[in-house]
Scaffold this motif. Structure first.
Motif: not given
Length: 216
Positions: A28-37, A39-42, A137-142
């Motif tokens: 998927g994709s997300i706008l630059d303006s919403a990416v911080e939200h 990141m906090h969710r992840l 960018g950034y990588m998360f793991r679950k």
């Protein structure tokens, strides 16, 4: 002779699907303006909250080899980290399979670490450059799932790679993936459940590249 033999062995392995791993993928994709939200969710959902996310800044090069017995070229991707000492990574990705019974896209996958002479070796084998870009960018793991949030950056001709600063779009690419041995169909359901937790910030889907007319 050695190069010809290596090329034939590689083509034979891929044609006969001698690949033990599958990649399950949602994008998927997300706008630059919403990416911080996002990141906090992840950070709240993923493992190792104290240390995640892991930043990356990589150059990715896609090389192609035309095959006489197939209309589809053989594509190999080579990725190397910028700004740090790490092995080159080569990856083969098969044609994606979109099955309405599966919650994710599925494709065969093979990864291996390489020395820094891999691009010269592929060129000697007959591979040619298709495209290249920088992913930052950034990588998360679950658990066994990997989530990447990355900005794709165009490489500007005539500039050094670390000066290439033209984003391809005003959004970030979000990918949720798992590489697992063949037969683990429960992986897709795990990913679907996790993707639901990212809504409505980002809608992760299985994208049919054949319908879009693009390469995987």
């Amino acid at each position: 002779m050695a190069i010809s033999s290596a090329r034939e062995s590689l083509s034979h392995a891929l044609t006969n699907r001698f690949l033990p791993n599958l990649e399950y993928l949602l994008q998927g994709s997300i706008l630059d303006s919403a990416v911080e939200h996002l990141m906090h969710r992840l950070k709240g959902l993923c493992d190792n909250v104290d240390t995640s996310p892991e930043p990356f800044h990589d150059l990715e090069v896609c090389m192609s080899l035309r095959q006489s017995q197939s209309n589809q070229p053989l594509l190999l991707r080579v990725r190397r980290a910028l700004g740090r000492d790490a092995p080159f990574q080569m990856r083969y990705l098969g044609q994606p399979e979109v099955d309405i019974r599966r919650p994710t896209l599925v494709r065969s996958c093979m990864d291996c670490a390489c020395t820094n002479g891999i691009l010269d070796f592929l060129s000697e084998m007959g591979f040619r450059l298709e495209f290249e870009y920088i992913a930052k960018g950034y990588m998360f793991r679950k658990g066994r799932m990997k989530i990447t949030v990355s900005k794709l950056i165009k490489i500007v001709p005539g500039k050094q790679q670390d000066m290439a600063n033209e984003p391809i779009s005003q959004s970030y690419i979000v990918e949720l993936s798992v590489v697992a041995p063949t037969g683990q169909e429960n992986v897709g359901e795990e990913m679907r459940v996790f993707a639901e937790q990212l809504k409505p910030l980002v809608q992760l889907e299985k994208i049919d590249y054949k319908r879009l007319g693009n390469l995987p």
